[in-house]
Design an enzyme around this catalytic site. Sequence first.
Site: not given
Length: 332
Positions: A114, A196, A199
């Site tokens: 991140k 994967k 969203k």
Amino acid sequence: MEEKKTIFSGIQPSGGLTLGNYIGALRNWALLQNEYHSYYCVVNLHAVTVRQEPAALRRRTRETAALLMACGIDPNVSTLFIQSHVPEHAELTWALSCNTYMGELMRMTQFKDKSARHSDNINAGLFTYPVLMAADILLYMTDLVPIGADQKQHLELTRDIAQRFNGVYGDVFTVPEPLISKTGGRVMSLQEPERKMSKSDPEDTFISLVDDPDTIRRKIKRAVTDSESEIRFDPENKPGVSNLLNIISALTGESTDDICADMAGQGYGTLKTRVADVVIEALAPMQAEYKRLIGDKEYLMKVQSESAEKAAYLAQKTLRKVQKKIGFAARL
Ligand code: TRP
């Protein structure tokens, strides 16, 4: 009779939930609630570790709670609440932070990922995110935590923190175990089936739980397959086709072998039509319930407030215990 065990899981209100969330987590949460004391939390404190638009965050928090209910989580059975409504989460985070090492947090792969993706906003909250997650779990004397593989490292850290705290201050926390679901497997991106379904990727790579039938058909029709024509389950060499087979299998309970045998000799176009039919049919009742719920703001608010109260009861009890053990002065 043995006491029911407690489970806790959390989900971020950042953006629409996907078919991957449904197959991998949400429908299992609904099943688990009958077997366990279940706490399900919409983690808006975690969400603000990356920049959020306030109005959108508020709306999505409400929508996420409604979607969980539409997926079958019954607020009369489970405690389904919003993290910021129970301030003990933030408070316990402080006590746990003082028992967590910088080195441990520095090793977290999600932090590394991140901070690479949000290099303009590597804030202290992003760094201590796993401590907040530990607080979520430990406040409720959780035995089991349903999580995906990507959260296993955070759960390991939670166990380390709990054991360390218990070692220093005497037994306070239950040391939780992960509960990794066996069914469903991972739903992959429709465009890059090696990744994967997420969203945070572009629109056409995932099915949102609120997509209408036409959108679902269009996205599946465009899904990446391969240059062969045989419908065969082979995730290594045919990740796109295998992902589609997996989706059918997860939603119908048929094995991928049976589906392939059934569709022998047919083309990818037929396979995609079948996937779209299955997905549309599986999501329809949930979507109808969601529509009903999201229109009933008063009921949603009532559920939120009652659930927060239920959660706070146990959270406060745990936090008082922690404060006493640490040596914080009592007040009248
Ligand atoms: N970090 C989790 C995720 O992104 C969400 C989460 C927050 C969570 N607190 C939790 C999951 C406690 C399980 C238990 O998926």
